[in-house]
Design an enzyme around this catalytic site. Structure first.
Site, PDB file in Angstrom:
ATOM      1  N   ASN A  10     100.301  64.990 -22.912  1.00  0.00           N
ATOM      2  CA  ASN A  10     101.066  64.538 -21.743  1.00  0.00           C
ATOM      3  C   ASN A  10     101.868  65.725 -21.209  1.00  0.00           C
ATOM      4  O   ASN A  10     102.866  66.121 -21.810  1.00  0.00           O
ATOM      5  CB  ASN A  10     101.994  63.388 -22.182  1.00  0.00           C
ATOM      6  N   LYS A  12     103.658  65.884 -18.616  1.00  0.00           N
ATOM      7  CA  LYS A  12     104.883  65.461 -17.913  1.00  0.00           C
ATOM      8  C   LYS A  12     105.024  66.212 -16.581  1.00  0.00           C
ATOM      9  O   LYS A  12     104.022  66.503 -15.940  1.00  0.00           O
ATOM     10  CB  LYS A  12     106.107  65.654 -18.821  1.00  0.00           C
ATOM     11  N   HIS A  96     105.710  54.467 -21.208  1.00  0.00           N
ATOM     12  CA  HIS A  96     106.310  55.642 -21.861  1.00  0.00           C
ATOM     13  C   HIS A  96     107.835  55.490 -21.866  1.00  0.00           C
ATOM     14  O   HIS A  96     108.412  54.984 -20.904  1.00  0.00           O
ATOM     15  CB  HIS A  96     105.897  56.915 -21.116  1.00  0.00           C
ATOM     16  N   GLU A  98     110.140  57.468 -21.273  1.00  0.00           N
ATOM     17  CA  GLU A  98     110.833  58.065 -20.117  1.00  0.00           C
ATOM     18  C   GLU A  98     110.756  57.156 -18.901  1.00  0.00           C
ATOM     19  O   GLU A  98     111.668  57.130 -18.073  1.00  0.00           O
ATOM     20  CB  GLU A  98     110.256  59.470 -19.834  1.00  0.00           C
ATOM     21  N   GLU A 168     105.825  55.897 -30.356  1.00  0.00           N
ATOM     22  CA  GLU A 168     106.640  57.072 -30.077  1.00  0.00           C
ATOM     23  C   GLU A 168     108.113  56.732 -30.256  1.00  0.00           C
ATOM     24  O   GLU A 168     108.762  56.240 -29.313  1.00  0.00           O
ATOM     25  CB  GLU A 168     106.415  57.540 -28.635  1.00  0.00           C
ATOM     26  N   GLY A 174     110.647  64.946 -27.762  1.00  0.00           N
ATOM     27  CA  GLY A 174     111.238  66.143 -27.185  1.00  0.00           C
ATOM     28  C   GLY A 174     112.481  66.628 -27.906  1.00  0.00           C
ATOM     29  O   GLY A 174     113.209  67.475 -27.386  1.00  0.00           O
ATOM     30  N   SER A 214     107.523  64.953 -31.014  1.00  0.00           N
ATOM     31  CA  SER A 214     107.669  66.285 -31.614  1.00  0.00           C
ATOM     32  C   SER A 214     106.556  66.615 -32.611  1.00  0.00           C
ATOM     33  O   SER A 214     106.800  67.267 -33.625  1.00  0.00           O
ATOM     34  CB  SER A 214     109.051  66.441 -32.251  1.00  0.00           C
TER      35      SER A 214
HETATM   36  C1  PEP Z   1     105.830  62.345 -25.319  1.00  0.00           C
HETATM   37  O1  PEP Z   1     106.633  62.459 -24.410  1.00  0.00           O
HETATM   38  O2  PEP Z   1     104.913  61.503 -25.234  1.00  0.00           O
HETATM   39  C2  PEP Z   1     105.979  63.211 -26.482  1.00  0.00           C
HETATM   40  C3  PEP Z   1     105.410  62.858 -27.595  1.00  0.00           C
HETATM   41  O3  PEP Z   1     106.740  64.347 -26.314  1.00  0.00           O
HETATM   42  P1  PEP Z   1     107.048  65.490 -27.414  1.00  0.00           P
HETATM   43  O4  PEP Z   1     105.754  65.774 -28.139  1.00  0.00           O
HETATM   44  O5  PEP Z   1     107.520  66.663 -26.631  1.00  0.00           O
HETATM   45  O6  PEP Z   1     108.071  64.937 -28.340  1.00  0.00           O
END
Ligand code: PEP
Length: 250
Positions: A10, A12, A96, A98, A168, A174, A214
């Site tokens: 992703n 973003k 998601h 976000e 997640e 992040g 992460s």
């Molecule tokens: C995400 O936003 O789906 C995600 C997993 O981000 P990150 O790997 O940067 O934590």
């Protein structure tokens, strides 16, 4: 149970068109040729260009980060599921964290989006995850159950067979903080048990459940070795060559 292994990136709201094309070329050239399904999820304006770069690798697929709740019309600035399908997308992220946090999206929107995604031949990657506060209060299983069942009640078994689930934890996205493999396995097994209760064990056994938060080349192998973790949804580490190492981490 032999489930499809999947790694999805992703991107973003990152990169310019030139940078996006370079990144796609780098990934296509360096990613291992293995039995992992790879999904690249760039920003909307780059979908068509990235799609052309991916066309040399049948193991690569295109996904979108969002779609609108209506099929077409006067919704300035929005993008429909049919548009995504027409530029070569096969997947779309829904739910998601976000989108939940910054755009206040909730279950009714997710249901509408998933319905339009499915009717346009897109598979939803439905994301669930608890906040740190919810985990500290020991409410994480309850939260994930609710985020799942509120959606599942709207979809019949044949529709659900197109879903990918991504677990997640919000506190891991992040932040550089990853769920331990024990925490990931425990929640993925819980998600599978919810699917057994809701549909049946065959469906639960076939549904890919990805871990996101992460994930990086240093922790991917341990996470992907968990019996109920079928791959990863990768944010930050999908923006460079690390993504290729993660694809090779099974
Ligand atoms: C995400 O936003 O789906 C995600 C997993 O981000 P990150 O790997 O940067 O934590």
């Amino acid at each position: 149970m032999n489930r499809q292994k999947i790694v999805a990136g992703n991107w973003k709201m990152n990169k310019t068109l030139q940078e996006a094309k370079c990144l796609a070329e780098l990934i296509v050239n360096k990613a291992p040729h293995n039995d992992v399904k790879k999904i690249i999820i760039p920003p909307f304006p780059f979908l068509d260009s990235v799609s052309q770069v991916l066309s040399s690798r049948p193991d690569f697929n295109l996904g979108a980060q969002n779609c609108h709740i209506h099929s077409s019309g006067a919704f300035t600035g929005e993008v429909s599921a049919a548009m995504l399908q027409s530029v070569g997308c096969s997947y779309v992220l829904i739910g998601h964290s976000e989108r939940r946090q910054y755009f206040k999206e909730k279950t009714p929107e997710f249901v509408q989006k998933i319905k339009l995604a499915l009717s346009n031949g897109l598979s939803p990657i439905y994301c669930v995850g608890e906040t740190l506060e919810e985990r500290k209060l020991n409410r994480h299983f309850e939260i994930i159950t609710e985020q799942l069942t509120s959606i599942l009640s709207e979809f019949k078994l044949d529709e659900f067979s197109k879903f990918i689930i991504a677990y997640e934890p919000v506190w891991a996205i992040g932040t550089g903080e990853t769920a331990t493999s024990g925490q990931a396995q425990e929640m993925h097994a819980h998600i599978r048990s919810v699917l057994i209760d809701f549909y049946n064990s065959a469906v639960a056994g076939h549904t890919p459940i990805l871990y996101g938060g992460s994930c990086n080349p240093g922790n991917a192998r341990e996470l992907f070795q968990c019996p109920d973790v079928d791959g990863g949804l990768i944010g930050g580490a999908s923006l460079n060559e690390d993504f290729c190492s993660i694809i090779g981490s099974f």
